[in-house]
Scaffold this active site. Structure first.
Site, short mmCIF file in Angstrom:
data_model
loop_
_atom_site.label_atom_id
_atom_site.label_comp_id
_atom_site.label_asym_id
_atom_site.label_seq_id
_atom_site.Cartn_x
_atom_site.Cartn_y
_atom_site.Cartn_z
N CYS A 68 42.57 9.18 -46.16
CA CYS A 68 43.84 9.90 -45.92
C CYS A 68 45.02 8.96 -45.73
CB CYS A 68 43.70 10.82 -44.71
SG CYS A 68 42.42 12.06 -44.93
N HIS A 92 51.13 12.48 -43.19
CA HIS A 92 49.89 12.99 -43.76
C HIS A 92 49.66 14.38 -43.18
CE1 HIS A 92 45.83 13.61 -44.87
NE2 HIS A 92 45.33 13.39 -43.67
N ASN A 141 44.51 19.91 -45.93
CA ASN A 141 44.46 18.44 -45.94
C ASN A 141 43.96 17.98 -47.31
OD1 ASN A 141 43.89 15.74 -45.61
ND2 ASN A 141 42.83 15.99 -43.64
#
Ligand code: UT7
Length: 323
Positions: free
Chosen positions: A113, A250, A280
């Site tokens: 990520c 993020h 996500n």
């Protein structure tokens, strides 16, 4: 002083949208639980046969068009992904071939990520040292392929997608008023492996494996590390929190995003949030959020952007970019 200036951006999401209510039909979960804990309402899921490189290609074509450049202008592709098409070669080379780019270099960066911030930092460094002049930085993922759809604690959290930016070397004055990437900060802590990892791989199990996460532990590290790295990158470039025009974080969890925004003293209108629509998407989440806010007119030329992310490794980082 050479700066890596953003020339354009683009993104792509698979057509299929899966809502929380859709998931609640097949597993013991609810729209209310998912929204309360994460802010997620829906995610996009790649079609059968639609690979990470396909998403990356579409985002890249849009970024090049936005930049007014051709694939032949590029001499570097850095693709951040934890879900490559194949173990090797790098998915970036698939994109290179599909774009019709025959020169330069293309490779993948693996920082889950945090991948987009890592990829941006690598490309920025190669541009500043003269190894590249025009770079495509992509974040692209098909996390739906590494989810254990029987684990409601993880499978509801992720989605598929891709985003890309085009960077070009330009002469700057070396001041904070320059456009381009102004500072980067990268970190990892391999001792935290067990709280977020995939339980497979070519060297260990010869299978792809599934994502495993201790959500509460990751959450705690995320809040602490994001606050620290954001302070670090601001100090490096000589900025204060009040100088930031946009936080583009993020997109893992709305509560983590809110916590970072509060610590920076940024009003919610200055924080780009797409986790509700995209969930996500790992390395793709920052360029997807960036592209959304650029294309709807919120982010404008010369705005100061703070990008930050954390994921498996643990690996985390932040970048300051004057758009
Ligand atoms: O991008 C990489 C970085 N990743 C992250 O930043 C993720 C960080 N972590 C988080 O966002 C949160 O920890 C989660 C959203 C993953 C989970 O929230 P939580 O408040 O930490 O919940 P929990 O895992 O402690 O679970 C609480 C309860 C449990 O039930 P009991 O044991 O209290 O009865 C779970 O079984 O919620 C239950 N639960 C669910 N219930 C309905 C877990 N998943 C679900 C679900 N639907 N999907």
């Amino acid at each position: 002083m050479i700066r890596s200036v953003v020339q354009g951006c683009g993104s792509y999401l698979p057509e299929r949208v899966v809502t929380n209510a859709d998931l609640a039909k097949t597993m013991d979960t609810s729209d209310e639980w998912i929204q309360q804990r994460t802010g997620i309402r829906q995610r996009h899921i790649a079609a059968d046969g639609e690979l990470t490189s396909h998403l990356a290609l579409k985002a890249s074509e849009r970024a090049l068009a936005h930049a007014g450049l051709k694939a032949s202008d590029l001499d570097l592709i850095v693709l951040a992904t934890a879900t490559p098409d194949e173990t090797f070669p790098a998915t970036a080379t698939r994109v290179q071939a599909a774009l019709g780019m025959t020169g330069g270099a293309a490779f993948d960066v693996q920082a889950v990520c945090a991948g987009f911030v890592y990829g941006l930092s690598v490309a920025d460094s190669l541009i500043k040292t003269g190894l590249a002049s025009t770079a495509l930085v992509i974040g692209a993922e098909t996390f739906s392929r590494i989810l254990d759809w029987n684990d409601r604690g993880t499978c509801v959290l992720f989605g598929d997608g891709a985003g890309a930016v085009v960077l070009r070397a330009e002469e700057g004055k070396g001041t904070t008023a320059d456009r381009g990437v102004l500072a980067n900060a990268l970190h990892s802590d391999g001792r935290q492996h067990d709280i977020l990892y995939v339980d497979g791989g070519p060297s260990s199990t010869q299978t792809t494996g599934f994502l495993r996460m201790e959500g509460k532990e990751v959450f705690k590290h995320a809040v602490v590390n994001m606050a620290a790295v954001v302070g670090e990158v601001l100090a490096k470039a000589g900025f204060e929190t009040k100088d930031i025009d946009w936080l583009v974080p993020h997109q893992a969890n709305k509560r983590i995003i809110d916590s970072t925004g509060r610590k920076l003293g940024l009003p919610p209108e200055r924080v780009v949030v797409t986790v509700d629509r995209h969930a996500n998407t790992s390395a793709a989440s920052i360029p997807l959020a960036l592209d959304a806010a650029v294309k709807d007119g919120r982010i404008k030329k010369n705005d100061l952007l703070l990008l930050e992310g954390i994921g498996g490794g643990l690996a985390w980082g932040a970048s300051l970019v004057r758009w």
